[in-house]
Scaffold this active site. Structure first.
Site, PDB file in Angstrom:
ATOM      1  CG  HIS A   1      72.241  54.278  15.888  1.00  0.00           C
ATOM      2  ND1 HIS A   1      73.385  54.830  16.404  1.00  0.00           N
ATOM      3  CD2 HIS A   1      71.222  54.858  16.553  1.00  0.00           C
ATOM      4  CE1 HIS A   1      73.079  55.689  17.358  1.00  0.00           C
ATOM      5  NE2 HIS A   1      71.763  55.733  17.460  1.00  0.00           N
TER       6      HIS A   1
ATOM      7  CG  HIS B   1      67.216  56.762  16.970  1.00  0.00           C
ATOM      8  ND1 HIS B   1      66.682  56.082  18.026  1.00  0.00           N
ATOM      9  CD2 HIS B   1      68.541  56.841  17.197  1.00  0.00           C
ATOM     10  CE1 HIS B   1      67.643  55.784  18.868  1.00  0.00           C
ATOM     11  NE2 HIS B   1      68.792  56.221  18.379  1.00  0.00           N
TER      12      HIS B   1
ATOM     13  CE1 TYR C   1      37.016  54.116  25.271  1.00  0.00           C
ATOM     14  CE2 TYR C   1      38.043  52.034  24.659  1.00  0.00           C
ATOM     15  CZ  TYR C   1      37.115  53.024  24.417  1.00  0.00           C
ATOM     16  OH  TYR C   1      36.283  52.930  23.338  1.00  0.00           O
TER      17      TYR C   1
ATOM     18  CD  GLN D   1      33.923  51.018  25.598  1.00  0.00           C
ATOM     19  OE1 GLN D   1      34.823  51.808  25.799  1.00  0.00           O
ATOM     20  NE2 GLN D   1      32.915  51.320  24.815  1.00  0.00           N
TER      21      GLN D   1
END
Length: 144
Positions: free
Chosen positions: A60, A62, A123, A127
């Site tokens: 496989h 990655h 955040y 805001q």
């Protein structure tokens, strides 16, 4: 933060992608392994993507890939798997007894990487406070 820009967007879209060989057979070794690493990087650059990290295991792959928002992850993964399967079939099919273009398994795994979820939530919550503070600052000190 590695932000990149398009004409109307600033982005930092990185994905952890994993896909395997058909039936998880151990096909990625020797020359195929060396050539696929370079081929995947070149194909990603053709679409404006960049493979930040990558590792080919015997069965496989990655990779941490940065994909512009104008492309879907499915489009890029399909492009990479399709082109590499054609390459392997054309170059190594007779040597290794591959049947047709069936080199990769159908599916893949993808996970987004980026900011910590809690940081993004904080955040977003703060805001409005930051926006109001800047509005009041501009109100009393006009710069125009």
């Amino acid at each position: 933060m590695d932000e990149q820009t398009l004409s109307h967007a600033t982005w930092d879209c990185k994905y952890h992608v994993v896909f395997g060989s058909k039936y998880r057979t151990k096909r990625l070794y020797g020359d195929v392994r060396r050539e696929l690493g370079e081929l995947l990087r070149r194909l990603a650059q053709q679409k404006g993507c960049q493979i930040e990290e990558g590792h080919l295991m015997p069965d496989h792959v990655h990779m941490l890939i940065s994909i512009p928002p104008k492309y879907s992850v499915a489009h890029i993964v399909g492009f990479l798997k399709g082109k590499t399967a054609l390459y392997v079939a054309n170059k190594y099919a007779r040597k290794r007894r591959y049947k047709g273009y069936h080199f990769w398994a159908r599916g893949y795994f993808v996970s987004t990487t980026g900011y910590d979820e809690q940081v993004v939530r904080r955040y977003i919550r703060n805001q409005e406070k930051a926006d109001k503070a800047s509005d009041f600052a501009d109100l009393f000190n006009p710069s125009y």
